[in-house]
Design a protein around this motif. Structure first.
Motif, mmCIF file in Angstrom:
data_model
loop_
_atom_site.group_PDB
_atom_site.id
_atom_site.type_symbol
_atom_site.label_atom_id
_atom_site.label_comp_id
_atom_site.label_asym_id
_atom_site.label_seq_id
_atom_site.Cartn_x
_atom_site.Cartn_y
_atom_site.Cartn_z
ATOM 1 N N ARG A 36 7.454 21.722 -2.504
ATOM 2 C CA ARG A 36 8.263 23.108 -2.049
ATOM 3 C C ARG A 36 9.108 22.763 -0.602
ATOM 4 N NH1 ARG A 36 5.659 28.752 -0.023
ATOM 5 N NH2 ARG A 36 7.526 30.087 0.350
ATOM 6 N N GLY A 37 10.184 23.415 -0.529
ATOM 7 C CA GLY A 37 11.305 23.262 0.339
ATOM 8 C C GLY A 37 11.921 21.828 0.593
ATOM 9 N N SER A 38 12.643 21.524 1.709
ATOM 10 C CA SER A 38 13.541 20.369 2.009
ATOM 11 C C SER A 38 13.603 20.318 3.451
ATOM 12 C CB SER A 38 14.924 20.851 1.332
ATOM 13 O OG SER A 38 15.340 21.922 2.045
ATOM 14 N N LYS A 39 14.493 19.332 3.849
ATOM 15 C CA LYS A 39 14.733 19.073 5.271
ATOM 16 C C LYS A 39 15.015 20.331 6.140
ATOM 17 C CE LYS A 39 18.384 16.961 8.095
ATOM 18 N NZ LYS A 39 19.539 15.949 8.004
ATOM 19 N N LEU A 40 14.504 20.347 7.144
ATOM 20 C CA LEU A 40 14.550 21.416 8.324
ATOM 21 C C LEU A 40 13.731 22.656 7.636
ATOM 22 C CD1 LEU A 40 18.540 21.828 8.599
ATOM 23 C CD2 LEU A 40 16.764 20.541 10.074
ATOM 24 N N THR A 41 12.615 22.334 6.967
ATOM 25 C CA THR A 41 11.556 23.233 6.516
ATOM 26 C C THR A 41 10.301 22.424 7.080
ATOM 27 O OG1 THR A 41 10.920 22.877 4.203
ATOM 28 C CG2 THR A 41 13.053 24.222 4.759
ATOM 29 N N ALA A 42 9.131 23.201 7.358
ATOM 30 C CA ALA A 42 7.876 22.906 7.570
ATOM 31 C C ALA A 42 7.045 22.625 6.286
ATOM 32 C CB ALA A 42 7.252 23.546 8.605
ATOM 33 N N TYR A 43 7.625 23.128 5.177
ATOM 34 C CA TYR A 43 7.006 22.959 3.719
ATOM 35 C C TYR A 43 6.888 21.550 3.570
ATOM 36 C CZ TYR A 43 7.721 27.820 3.407
ATOM 37 O OH TYR A 43 7.776 29.271 3.486
ATOM 38 N N GLU A 44 6.060 21.093 2.451
ATOM 39 C CA GLU A 44 5.941 19.555 2.250
ATOM 40 C C GLU A 44 7.098 18.812 1.857
ATOM 41 O OE1 GLU A 44 2.211 18.015 1.644
ATOM 42 O OE2 GLU A 44 2.904 19.603 3.527
ATOM 43 N N GLY A 45 8.239 19.467 1.198
ATOM 44 C CA GLY A 45 9.471 18.838 0.781
ATOM 45 C C GLY A 45 10.232 18.451 2.226
ATOM 46 N N GLY A 46 10.017 18.962 3.179
ATOM 47 C CA GLY A 46 10.425 18.692 4.434
ATOM 48 C C GLY A 46 9.900 17.740 5.125
ATOM 49 N N VAL A 47 8.623 17.486 5.155
ATOM 50 C CA VAL A 47 7.750 16.795 6.009
ATOM 51 C C VAL A 47 6.967 15.684 5.449
ATOM 52 C CG1 VAL A 47 7.816 18.441 7.775
ATOM 53 C CG2 VAL A 47 6.251 18.356 6.229
ATOM 54 N N ARG A 48 6.801 15.642 4.012
ATOM 55 C CA ARG A 48 5.856 14.640 3.329
ATOM 56 C C ARG A 48 6.949 13.787 2.910
ATOM 57 N NH1 ARG A 48 1.947 16.002 -1.872
ATOM 58 N NH2 ARG A 48 1.248 13.887 -2.217
ATOM 59 N N VAL A 105 0.974 -1.092 -0.052
ATOM 60 C CA VAL A 105 -0.078 -0.004 -0.010
ATOM 61 C C VAL A 105 0.753 1.197 0.007
ATOM 62 C CG1 VAL A 105 -1.666 1.391 1.147
ATOM 63 C CG2 VAL A 105 -1.769 -1.122 1.354
ATOM 64 N N GLU A 106 0.531 2.075 -1.076
ATOM 65 C CA GLU A 106 1.473 3.413 -1.123
ATOM 66 C C GLU A 106 0.809 4.463 -0.450
ATOM 67 O OE1 GLU A 106 2.826 6.499 -4.499
ATOM 68 O OE2 GLU A 106 2.076 4.782 -5.131
ATOM 69 N N PHE A 107 1.774 5.142 0.394
ATOM 70 C CA PHE A 107 1.041 6.262 1.377
ATOM 71 C C PHE A 107 1.243 7.416 0.426
ATOM 72 C CE2 PHE A 107 2.126 3.655 4.742
ATOM 73 C CZ PHE A 107 0.850 3.342 5.588
ATOM 74 N N ASP A 108 0.489 8.192 -0.116
ATOM 75 C CA ASP A 108 0.637 9.523 -0.866
ATOM 76 C C ASP A 108 0.650 10.634 0.045
ATOM 77 O OD1 ASP A 108 1.195 10.294 -3.518
ATOM 78 O OD2 ASP A 108 -0.971 11.435 -3.353
ATOM 79 N N ASN A 109 0.360 10.630 1.256
ATOM 80 C CA ASN A 109 0.344 11.630 2.325
ATOM 81 C C ASN A 109 0.844 11.236 3.394
ATOM 82 O OD1 ASN A 109 -0.797 14.193 0.763
ATOM 83 N ND2 ASN A 109 -2.318 12.840 0.426
ATOM 84 N N PHE A 110 2.108 10.852 3.519
ATOM 85 C CA PHE A 110 2.555 10.244 4.798
ATOM 86 C C PHE A 110 3.569 11.310 5.580
ATOM 87 C CE2 PHE A 110 5.721 7.903 7.428
ATOM 88 C CZ PHE A 110 4.691 7.103 8.428
ATOM 89 N N TYR A 111 3.427 11.750 6.656
ATOM 90 C CA TYR A 111 4.161 12.852 7.191
ATOM 91 C C TYR A 111 4.996 12.493 8.333
ATOM 92 C CZ TYR A 111 1.279 15.984 4.247
ATOM 93 O OH TYR A 111 0.668 16.693 3.353
#
Length: 472
Positions: free
Chosen positions: A291-303, A66-72
């Motif tokens: 958007r974003g990366s590690k150490l940000t709270a944008y999706e690129g950091g937390v998704r 099962v793929e998680f598309d919105n796993f945070y």
């Protein structure tokens, strides 16, 4: 007398048979648990999201499961590991602000119950961890073998050298609580040790727990010349090395999955994969289109890229769009293992996903998801909340009251704008106020005695010889 003796023997035989039947029932119904965690793996750094990198084994795991598309997850390493271990937001026990650096005398509080503790109580006699710990190393009480694990091979710190296994000039490679001298690339050694543990456990016909926190593809960016040749068309050295490191990790995932198959336990084994946070900002496209990366709270950091496979109970070949989190792993595993959440001393923040993963339900009850760190200090703290279709991101000084001119506030309609391209704060001031208050309440959960910002106390630090820990 003989009749009494015969009755006694028949009675004890019946009890023994009932015990054996009960044990066989438990073993037949209780799955093995394997959790694989990547380190700094970007959203756009797996084969099911891009063709640029080759991850055939992870891709197959995702297709079969099962793929998680919105796993945070959290925006960085130690907090995600702490939340996964406990099923609780790490801000509750002071481990959300920063990672645990080599010079820090701090660890996952012993008042917190770990997933290994839970599974020990549920009858899992073998509980192994192979890879990066990063939840406290300065005192014995914080080390893996004192947090519920029976077997450990790997490093206490993050960012070890992949070839020498050193951090701060000292060997940081351990078998249980003893320094271990092994030759080889760290990622490969982790995969080999985990596979051996799984094979040994399978022969004992009892459920086991195997946690595999790879250090890849976290820096330092190191790969062998042979592995670099997998990506000859990529000219950027750092990106080429990053992809090579991911491919080596995927090789070891393949080894682990093959070991599970070879021992005939595929249907009875939960395999859960996710990254601890997004990819670092220095690797171009690693999180695209987020958007974003590690150490940000944008999706690129937390998704995070994530999936789970459990053939016996979770119908495969599906993609879930429900918002799920790293703190949900523990309550889900507890349910599968037959453990009672009410037995825990601390209330869980995560939710049990079993019905969702089994296909019995297609929705989770509404809840808010929170993200935070203060690695650089209280003058610059990223913090965010997802509430239904909305996401509020606040960057700036610690939230203590109302919004100030020093805060950069952004509101996104995350369900229609997952890449966070349109800041709609001006159009929905009431929603900003509502979500900001939720963030303020969440930030207030952090206790006074919490992990300090990253650089605090690093002056004149010297690592102990071979990272041998002597203090209790």
């Amino acid at each position: 007398m003989a009749a009494h003796s015969l009755l006694f023997r028949l009675f004890t035989l019946a009890i023994a048979c009932m015990s054996m039947l009960s044990q066989n029932y438990i073993d037949a119904q209780t799955p093995n648990i394997v959790v694989i965690m990547a380190d700094d793996l970007g959203w756009n750094s797996v084969g099911w999201h891009t063709s640029d990198v080759s991850t055939p084994n992870l891709d197959q795991l995702c297709r079969d499961g099962v793929e998680f598309d919105n796993f945070y997850v959290s925006p960085m390493c130690s907090p995600t590991r702490a939340g996964f271990m406990t099923g609780r937001y790490p801000i509750r026990f002071g481990l959300a602000r920063a990672v645990i650096p080599p010079w820090r005398d701090y660890g996952l509080p012993i008042t917190e119950t770990t997933i290994a503790n839970v599974l020990a109580d549920a009858g899992y006699e073998r509980r192994g961890i192979f890879g990066k710990w990063h939840l406290g190393h300065a005192r014995k009480k914080w080390l893996p073998n004192n947090r519920g694990f029976t077997d450990f091979l790997g490093c206490y710190n993050g960012a070890i050298d992949y070839f020498t296994h050193e951090r701060e000039g000292e060997l940081d490679w351990h078998h249980n609580d003893h320094p271990a001298h092994q030759n080889g690339y760290a990622t490969t050694l982790i995969g080999q040790a985990a596979s051996q543990f799984i094979a040994d456990s399978a022969t004992q016909d009892v459920p086991f727990f195997c946690y595999i926190p790879f250090n890849a593809p976290h820096s330092p960016f190191q790969a062998s010349d042979a592995d670099l040749k997998r990506y000859p068309a990529i000219k950027d050295r750092k990106k080429r090395t990053y992809y090579a490191m991911i491919s080596v990790m995927d090789d070891e995932v393949g080894r682990i999955l093959q070991t599970i198959d070879d021992n005939g336990i595929r249907d009875d084994t939960v395999v859960w994969f996710f990254s601890d946070n997004g990819g670092v900002g220095g690797i171009r496209d690693s999180n695209r289109p987020l958007r974003g990366s590690k150490l940000t709270a944008y999706e690129g950091g937390v998704r995070a890229a994530a999936c789970v496979r459990y053939p016996k109970q979770f119908p495969g070949g599906r993609k879930l769009t429900e918002q799920t989190m790293f703190i949900d792993v523990l309550p889900t595993v507890m349910n599968l293992a037959g453990a009672d959440p009410q037995s825990l001393p601390n209330e869980l923040d995560g939710v049990n996903l079993t019905a969702l993963l089994s296909g019995d339900e297609d929705r989770l009850p509404p809840r808010d998801l929170f993200f935070y760190h203060g690695q650089q200090g209280e003058s610059a703290e990223p913090i965010a909340v997802i509430s239904g279709n909305w996401k509020l991101v606040v960057n700036g000084p610690r939230i203590t009251g109302s919004i100030t001119d020093s805060h950069r506030v952004e509101l996104f309609h995350i369900s229609t704008d997952p890449n966070e391209t349109q800041n709609v704060t001006a159009n929905h001031p009431e929603k900003v106020t509502e979500l900001f208050e939720k963030l303020r309440e969440f930030r207030s959960l952090q206790p006074t005695e919490s992990i300090p910002p990253y650089k605090f106390g690093n002056q004149d630090f010297r690592a102990p010889p071979k990272w041998k820990i002597e203090r209790d």
